[in-house]
Scaffold this active site. Structure first.
Site, short mmCIF file in Angstrom:
data_model
loop_
_atom_site.label_atom_id
_atom_site.label_comp_id
_atom_site.label_asym_id
_atom_site.label_seq_id
_atom_site.Cartn_x
_atom_site.Cartn_y
_atom_site.Cartn_z
N ASP A 1 -12.34 -31.17 13.64
CA ASP A 1 -12.05 -31.72 15.13
C ASP A 1 -10.85 -30.86 15.74
O ASP A 1 -10.79 -30.34 16.69
CB ASP A 1 -11.65 -33.29 15.00
CG ASP A 1 -12.86 -33.95 14.46
OD1 ASP A 1 -13.94 -34.15 15.33
OD2 ASP A 1 -12.63 -34.58 13.54
N GLU B 1 -19.00 -27.75 11.96
CA GLU B 1 -19.43 -27.24 13.11
C GLU B 1 -18.65 -25.86 13.50
O GLU B 1 -19.25 -24.94 13.36
CB GLU B 1 -18.88 -28.32 14.28
CG GLU B 1 -18.84 -27.74 15.72
CD GLU B 1 -18.90 -28.70 16.99
OE1 GLU B 1 -18.96 -29.93 16.53
OE2 GLU B 1 -18.31 -28.27 18.01
O1 TRH Z 1 -13.87 -29.48 7.98
P1 TRH Z 1 -15.33 -29.81 8.62
O2 TRH Z 1 -16.31 -30.59 7.89
O3 TRH Z 1 -15.06 -30.55 10.06
C1 TRH Z 1 -16.37 -31.55 10.31
C2 TRH Z 1 -17.09 -31.05 11.20
O4 TRH Z 1 -16.68 -30.45 12.50
C3 TRH Z 1 -17.99 -32.26 11.82
O5 TRH Z 1 -18.93 -31.66 12.78
C4 TRH Z 1 -17.19 -33.35 12.25
O6 TRH Z 1 -18.04 -34.33 12.86
C5 TRH Z 1 -16.16 -33.77 11.06
O7 TRH Z 1 -15.42 -32.85 10.76
C6 TRH Z 1 -15.27 -34.87 11.51
O8 TRH Z 1 -16.03 -28.27 8.98
P2 TRH Z 1 -15.65 -27.44 10.14
O9 TRH Z 1 -16.34 -27.79 11.52
O10 TRH Z 1 -16.36 -26.09 9.70
O11 TRH Z 1 -14.23 -27.39 10.28
C7 TRH Z 1 -13.27 -26.51 9.36
C8 TRH Z 1 -12.31 -25.61 9.87
O12 TRH Z 1 -11.54 -24.97 8.90
C9 TRH Z 1 -12.61 -24.70 10.80
O13 TRH Z 1 -12.06 -24.46 12.00
C10 TRH Z 1 -12.44 -23.33 9.95
C11 TRH Z 1 -11.16 -23.79 9.35
N1 TRH Z 1 -10.92 -23.25 7.93
C12 TRH Z 1 -9.52 -22.67 7.73
O14 TRH Z 1 -8.91 -22.52 8.83
N2 TRH Z 1 -9.36 -21.92 6.63
C13 TRH Z 1 -10.04 -22.09 5.48
O15 TRH Z 1 -9.80 -21.25 4.74
C14 TRH Z 1 -11.38 -22.59 5.60
C15 TRH Z 1 -12.32 -22.56 4.68
C16 TRH Z 1 -11.77 -23.23 6.97
#
Ligand code: TRH
Length: 382
Positions: A21, A279
Site C-alpha cells: 500500500d 502488487e
Molecule cells: O509487501 P507486499 O506483499 O504488499 C501487499 C500487496 O501490495 C497487496 O496487493 C496488498 O493488498 C497487501 O500488501 C496489503 O508486496 P508489494 O506490493 O510487492 O510491495 C512491496 C514493496 O516493497 C514494493 O514497493 C517494493 C518494495 N521493496 C523495497 O522497497 N525494498 C526491497 O528490498 C524489497 C524486496 C521490496
C-alpha cells in the site's frame, strides 16, 4: 477555454499489511512531485513499514519533507488543512469527515479519486473512472483502476525507467559493482541468479531442494522478511539476517537487507529470474523484462486465484502453448499447487523464450502510464 492544471495533491494511505500500500503511494507521490511539478502531501497512518523503504524517514515525526514530498502522519485527530486540488484516497481508505467537509466548502471543488488495487481481470475496464456522487455534499469521487489494457488506468512507470534499465543491463561493470556492493561474488559461468521476494510458501522447501540438487548452480538473493524463517529452517539454522550466506549442493542463498525502494529495481534488472509478490514488486518485475513468478497476496475467500489466472492469461497471450503452459504451471505451483520441481524444470527449459517475451511485454505495457492517465482524467473531470 483552457483548464488550469491542479498543482497540489493530497494522497491518503492506510497501511493494511506488508509494504504494497505504502509502496504504491510513495511511488505515485514521487512521480507527481518529480515529473509533474506537484506539491504533494502524503498522509500515512503508520510510518513504521514506510521507513523500511525510505531510510531517512523519521517515524516519530508527524510532518517532514523527504525527496520533495511532504510526509504527514495521518492521525485520528487530523489538523484542519486546506484540501489540495487533487485528492487521492488509496485502496478505498476512508477520508476524514472534516477533510471531506473542507473539500465541499472549496469554491473550486477538488478532483477526488479513489486509486484501486491492480487487477488484470476484465471487469476492471467497466469499473474504471466510474463516478460515486457523495450522498449529501456536492462532491463526486471517481474510481481509478490501474490495469493492463488501454481502457484501464495503466501502470506506474517513471518516464526514464526502461532507458535506465537498458543502460544497466548492458553495462557489465555496473552490474559487477552492484553485486560487489551487496557482497555477492561475481557470476560464475553457467550460474543462474534468482531473486526471491515472497510470503511464506508451502512450495518453498521443494523449490530450494530442486535448486540444490539441480545441474546448474543457483544463486538465490533473498530479501529479509517473511520468507526468511522458512529458508533458515531449510538450511537448519537457528536464525537468519542480512549478510548471511548458506550453501548446499548447487544452491547458494544470500540474505539481502531490505533496500530502499528505488534500489530494489536493480536487483530485478540484475537477476535472470525474479520471484515477486503482492502488487508493486510484480509490476516492477514486469518492467525488468525478465522471467518472473508471481505469488499473489492471498485472500480468505480464494478470489485471488481468479486474479492470478487473469494476469497469467494476459501475460502469456500469443506465446506458443508449451511456453504459456510452462509459465502457468510454475505460477500455479508457487501459489498452492503441486509439483514445483517439475514446473520449475519446464519453466527453465523455456527460459530463453520467456526472456524475449518479457522485454516485448514491458515495451507493450509501457505506453499506458498511470500518472499521465490520472492527470488526463483529472483535467476531464475538473
Ligand atoms: O509487501 P507486499 O506483499 O504488499 C501487499 C500487496 O501490495 C497487496 O496487493 C496488498 O493488498 C497487501 O500488501 C496489503 O508486496 P508489494 O506490493 O510487492 O510491495 C512491496 C514493496 O516493497 C514494493 O514497493 C517494493 C518494495 N521493496 C523495497 O522497497 N525494498 C526491497 O528490498 C524489497 C524486496 C521490496
Amino acid at each position: 477555454m483552457g483548464v488550469s492544471l491542479p498543482r497540489g495533491c493530497d494522497i491518503f494511505c492506510t497501511v493494511v499489511d506488508n509494504f504494497g500500500d505504502i509502496g504504491v503511494c510513495w511511488r505515485l507521490a514521487r512521480q507527481l512531485a518529480h515529473e509533474h511539478g506537484f506539491t504533494v502531501r502524503l498522509w500515512v497512518d503508520n510510518l513504521h513499514s514506510f521507513g523500511n523503504m525510505l531510510p531517512e524517514l523519521d517515524a516519530d515525526l508527524p510532518a517532514q519533507m523527504c525527496r520533495s514530498v511532504e510526509i504527514r502522519l495521518w492521525e485520528d485527530a487530523m489538523p484542519l488543512v486546506e484540501p489540495a486540488d487533487l485528492v487521492i484516497g488509496a485502496f478505498a481508505c476512508k477520508l476524514p469527515e472534516s477533510y471531506i467537509a473542507a473539500m465541499a466548502a472549496r469554491k473550486a471543488k477538488p478532483v477526488w479519486l479513489n486509486l484501486e488495487y491492480l487487477s488484470a481481470e476484465d471487469w476492471v475496464e467497466t469499473h474504471h473512472q466510474l463516478p460515486s456522487p457523495h450522498p449529501q455534499l456536492a462532491l463526486t469521487k471517481y474510481f481509478f483502476f490501474p490495469g493492463f489494457t488501454p481502457k484501464t488506468g495503466g501502470l506506474l512507470i517513471e518516464h526514464d525507467l526502461l532507458a535506465r534499465r537498458d543502460v544497466f543491463q548492458q553495462d557489465e561493470e555496473a552490474q559487477s559493482s552492484y553485486w560487489q556492493s551487496l557482497n555477492v561474488p561475481p557470476r560464475a559461468a553457467n550460474e543462474l541468479r534468482v531473486s526471491l521476494f515472497s510470503y511464506e510458501n508451502e512450495a518453498m522447501h521443494e523449490l530450494l531442494r530442486t535448486w540444490e540438487q539441480g545441474a546448474q548452480p543457483v544463486t538465490c538473493l533473498l530479501p529479509e522478511g517473511r520468507a526468511l524463517p522458512q529458508v533458515v529452517r531449510y538450511f537448519e539454522q537457528q536464525f537468519g539476517k542480512a549478510g548471511d550466506v548458506w550453501q548446499r549442493g548447487n544452491l547458494r542463498v544470500h540474505v539481502l537487507p531490505f533496500v530502499e525502494q528505488s534500489l530494489y529495481d536493480e536487483l530485478l534488472w540484475a537477476c535472470d529470474v525474479n520471484f515477486v509478490r503482492g502488487e508493486d514488486s510484480c509490476v516492477r518485475a514486469q518492467w525488468a523484462g525478465k522471467p518472473f513468478i508471481w505469488q499473489i497476496y492471498p485472500q480468505h475467500d480464494g478470489v485471488h486465484q481468479e486474479k492470478l489466472a487473469a494476469l497469467q492469461v494476459r501475460y502469456a497471450d500469443g506465446l506458443p502453448e508449451e511456453v504459456a503452459s510452462a509459465v502457468r504451471d510454475l505460477w500455479l505451483a508457487w501459489n498452492g499447487g503441486a509439483d514445483i520441481a517439475g514446473a520449475w524444470g519446464r519453466f527453465d527449459d523455456q527460459r530463453d523464450q520467456i526472456d524475449k517475451h518479457g522485454l516485448a511485454w514491458a515495451e507493450q505495457l509501457s505506453g499506458n502510464n498511470l500518472a499521465l492517465n490520472l492527470l488526463d482524467f483529472s483535467h476531464q473531470v475538473a
